[in-house]
Motif scaffolding. Structure first.
Motif, mmCIF file in Angstrom:
data_model
loop_
_atom_site.group_PDB
_atom_site.id
_atom_site.type_symbol
_atom_site.label_atom_id
_atom_site.label_comp_id
_atom_site.label_asym_id
_atom_site.label_seq_id
_atom_site.Cartn_x
_atom_site.Cartn_y
_atom_site.Cartn_z
ATOM 1 N N LEU A 324 -0.901 -5.755 -13.887
ATOM 2 C CA LEU A 324 -0.341 -4.954 -14.971
ATOM 3 C C LEU A 324 0.196 -5.859 -16.078
ATOM 4 N N PRO A 325 0.231 -5.357 -17.321
ATOM 5 C CA PRO A 325 0.842 -6.147 -18.389
ATOM 6 C C PRO A 325 2.373 -6.092 -18.371
ATOM 7 N N TRP A 326 2.938 -5.057 -17.697
ATOM 8 C CA TRP A 326 4.394 -4.898 -17.653
ATOM 9 C C TRP A 326 4.745 -3.994 -16.485
ATOM 10 N N CYS A 327 5.949 -4.151 -15.944
ATOM 11 C CA CYS A 327 6.464 -3.167 -14.984
ATOM 12 C C CYS A 327 7.985 -3.161 -15.049
ATOM 13 N N ASP A 328 8.583 -2.161 -14.452
ATOM 14 C CA ASP A 328 10.037 -2.079 -14.338
ATOM 15 C C ASP A 328 10.432 -2.949 -13.148
ATOM 16 N N GLN A 329 10.713 -4.223 -13.450
ATOM 17 C CA GLN A 329 10.788 -5.230 -12.386
ATOM 18 C C GLN A 329 11.850 -4.924 -11.331
ATOM 19 N N LEU A 330 13.064 -4.582 -11.739
ATOM 20 C CA LEU A 330 14.119 -4.361 -10.752
ATOM 21 C C LEU A 330 13.755 -3.215 -9.822
ATOM 22 N N ARG A 331 13.184 -2.148 -10.366
ATOM 23 C CA ARG A 331 12.814 -1.005 -9.518
ATOM 24 C C ARG A 331 11.661 -1.373 -8.578
ATOM 25 N N VAL A 332 10.752 -2.216 -9.064
ATOM 26 C CA VAL A 332 9.672 -2.681 -8.188
ATOM 27 C C VAL A 332 10.262 -3.496 -7.038
ATOM 28 N N LEU A 333 11.159 -4.423 -7.356
ATOM 29 C CA LEU A 333 11.747 -5.264 -6.317
ATOM 30 C C LEU A 333 12.544 -4.449 -5.300
ATOM 31 N N GLN A 334 13.082 -3.296 -5.726
ATOM 32 C CA GLN A 334 13.838 -2.440 -4.815
ATOM 33 C C GLN A 334 12.928 -1.634 -3.887
ATOM 34 N N HIS A 335 11.631 -1.590 -4.196
ATOM 35 C CA HIS A 335 10.731 -0.721 -3.428
ATOM 36 C C HIS A 335 10.499 -1.299 -2.031
ATOM 37 N N PRO A 336 10.533 -0.456 -0.999
ATOM 38 C CA PRO A 336 10.384 -0.968 0.379
ATOM 39 C C PRO A 336 9.037 -1.634 0.662
ATOM 40 N N ALA A 337 8.007 -1.362 -0.144
ATOM 41 C CA ALA A 337 6.704 -1.995 0.090
ATOM 42 C C ALA A 337 6.690 -3.475 -0.279
ATOM 43 N N ILE A 338 7.652 -3.903 -1.123
ATOM 44 C CA ILE A 338 7.652 -5.295 -1.587
ATOM 45 C C ILE A 338 8.191 -6.203 -0.488
ATOM 46 N N GLY A 339 7.403 -7.227 -0.136
ATOM 47 C CA GLY A 339 7.805 -8.156 0.920
ATOM 48 C C GLY A 339 8.052 -9.563 0.436
ATOM 49 N N GLY A 340 7.802 -9.826 -0.865
ATOM 50 C CA GLY A 340 8.020 -11.172 -1.390
ATOM 51 C C GLY A 340 7.864 -11.190 -2.899
ATOM 52 N N PHE A 341 8.428 -12.213 -3.523
ATOM 53 C CA PHE A 341 8.478 -12.327 -4.981
ATOM 54 C C PHE A 341 8.035 -13.735 -5.367
ATOM 55 N N TRP A 342 6.806 -13.854 -5.915
ATOM 56 C CA TRP A 342 6.346 -15.117 -6.506
ATOM 57 C C TRP A 342 6.962 -15.163 -7.897
ATOM 58 N N SER A 343 7.868 -16.111 -8.140
ATOM 59 C CA SER A 343 8.662 -16.079 -9.370
ATOM 60 C C SER A 343 8.733 -17.438 -10.047
ATOM 61 N N HIS A 344 8.862 -17.405 -11.381
ATOM 62 C CA HIS A 344 9.105 -18.620 -12.159
ATOM 63 C C HIS A 344 10.574 -19.041 -12.077
ATOM 64 N N CYS A 345 11.396 -18.209 -11.426
ATOM 65 C CA CYS A 345 12.808 -18.539 -11.159
ATOM 66 C C CYS A 345 13.668 -18.585 -12.416
ATOM 67 N N GLY A 346 13.339 -17.775 -13.426
ATOM 68 C CA GLY A 346 14.292 -17.557 -14.503
ATOM 69 C C GLY A 346 15.545 -16.929 -13.915
ATOM 70 N N TRP A 347 16.685 -17.110 -14.576
ATOM 71 C CA TRP A 347 17.940 -16.658 -13.969
ATOM 72 C C TRP A 347 17.995 -15.141 -13.832
#
Length: 463
Positions: A324-347
């Motif tokens: 996707l070009p964009w998503c509601d990141q915090l709500r995605v991270l709260q979703h029970p299906a998410i098991g990991g976050f590949w991140s650039h580690c911005g604060w």
């Protein structure tokens, strides 16, 4: 939109918020303002942005007590910040002050307090001239601020500039408030013209913090107590951790029109890797291609947000996920299906991942991101590094990436299971901080009481 030069009916205080014109600075500043208003609806906030940024965020939902005021763009928007970041930064430092000062003189009612991005040190200068209290808001971690404040120690110890190929993995332990840091994780430590210019800009802002009346961090005390305690010992002004400064209130509602949530609803619990390399700086096209190949070969489910490349990546990654070009990141991270976050580690992303209890694959690029990656992998132990050495320009291959992702998402492995347990504990710590009596709530209330105290008529504004 309300006219910020017209005084509204009686108010309890007028906060003027001045973020640096960039997404990673505007978002936490806006979230701080919303938090203050959630505590006291009698104050009013004037949020100062460039005309370009008003176009980006002007229609976003916000409380009625927040109104926008604009100043002209510092450079023509078609030039783009990422294309010439140094030119943009220099323009912010030199071209925003005069129009901001003009705006300040016209604001009604007169400001009670200015909340200014750390990098906009000239706001402190303007505020001091006209005797308005100012809070310096540092949009990154307190640990990173401690690194900037003591950057001169690198030079004194002969460690600047850093030769990554020789010394990148060497650790130094002389930065107050921090455990030993790899030299390769220090920001802007190479000797390129770009890094020197950006570093000098950050270092120039540090002394101005002492001329502010408050220092605010979008952090949680329990996430980095060592740095907060060290800074409190060094500074005479009050320091408040007011984090996580993410839009966590009301996050339960999900717009049914967002189809990717329907897709997530149909995935097994903890099975999806969420991938986001940030909205501003990214890795090379070659590295993105290797990541895409690795995701495909790993066979894991994924949700990848990548602006401008979603169609190409969709072809490369295969049919196990969404691009996707964009998503509601915090709500995605709260979703029970998410098991990991590949991140650039911005604060911002680091705080959102910690708040959501999601383990990380840390792939930092720039500035404070390597230090945040160190916290994720070494201090909190809620993630693994994608790149384990700090040598320059090493391409991580799709085979390495596929192997890492498979291990990371395999909850049957003890290592992965332990990491998820620690992630849940970190989530609990974050949620306790924002609960009644928690460290962040206590700090926000204390800062708010200062604002309301300053709003008393005898401490009025003089121009």
């Amino acid at each position: 939109m309300d006219d910020p030069t017209q005084a509204p009916p009686s108010i309890g205080g007028h906060v003027v918020a001045v973020p640096y014109p960039g997404r990673g600075h505007i978002n936490p500043m806006m979230n701080l303002c919303k938090m203050l208003l959630s505590k006291n609806s009698d104050i009013i906030v004037t949020f100062v942005v460039t005309e370009e940024w008003l176009g980006f965020i002007g229609s976003d939902p916000k409380p009625r007590n927040i109104r926008f005021a604009t100043i002209p763009n510092v450079i023509p928007s078609e030039h783009g910040r990422a294309n010439d970041f140094v030119t943009f930064l220099e323009a912010v430092m030199t071209k925003m002050e005069a129009p901001f000062q003009d705006l300040l003189n016209r604001l009604q009612p007169p400001p009670t307090i200015l909340v200014s991005d750390f990098y906009l040190f000239w706001v402190v200068r303007v505020a001091n001239k006209i005797n308005i209290p100012v809070a310096s808001f540092f949009p990154m971690s307190a640990s990173f601020f401690a690194v900037l404040k003591h950057y001169h120690l690198l030079q004194q110890n002969g460690h600047y500039p850093v030769k990554l190929s020789e010394d990148g993995d060497k650790r130094v332990d002389y930065i107050p408030g921090n455990s030993a840091i790899r030299l390769g994780d220090f920001p802007l430590s190479d000797d390129s013209w770009r890094s020197r210019t950006l570093l000098q800009s950050a270092l120039n802002a540090v002394p101005w913090v002492q001329k502010a009346q408050y220092l605010l961090f979008p952090s949680i005390y329990e996430l980095e107590p060592r740095a907060i305690d060290a800074l409190k010992a060094e500074f005479s002004i009050p320091i408040y951790t007011v984090g996580p400064a993410i839009p966590y209130f009301g996050y339960g509602h999900i717009d049914a029109e967002l189809g990717y949530f329907q897709w997530l609803d149909n995935q097994p619990s903890g099975s999806v890797l969420y991938i986001c390399q940030g909205s501003f700086l990214s890795v090379s096209k070659e590295q993105i291609d290797e990541i895409a190949g690795g995701v495909r070969e790993s066979g894991v489910r994924f949700l990848w947000v990548q602006r401008g490349e979603s169609d190409r990546l969709k072809e490369m990654c295969g049919g196990r996920g969404l691009v996707l070009p964009w998503c509601d990141q915090l709500r995605v991270l709260q979703h029970p299906a998410i098991g990991g976050f590949w991140s650039h580690c911005g604060w911002n992303s680091t705080r959102e991942g910690a708040f959501s209890g999601v383990p990380f694959l840390a792939f930092p690029i720039f500035m404070d991101q390597p230090l945040n990656g160190k916290f994720i992998t070494e201090e909190w132990k809620v993630g693994w590094r994608v790149r384990t050495n700090v040598k320059e320009d090493t391409l991580i291959t799709k085979d390495e990436i596929a192997s890492l992702i498979k291990k990371f998402m395999d909850v049957g492995r003890d290592e992965a299971r332990d990491m998820r347990k620690r992630s849940r504990e970190l989530k609990q710590l974050c949620h306790c901080a924002i609960a009644s009596g928690g460290s962040s709530q206590t700090n926000i209330n204390a800062f708010l009481s200062h604002i309301l105290q300053s709003a008393k008529p005898e401490l009025g504004h003089s121009s």
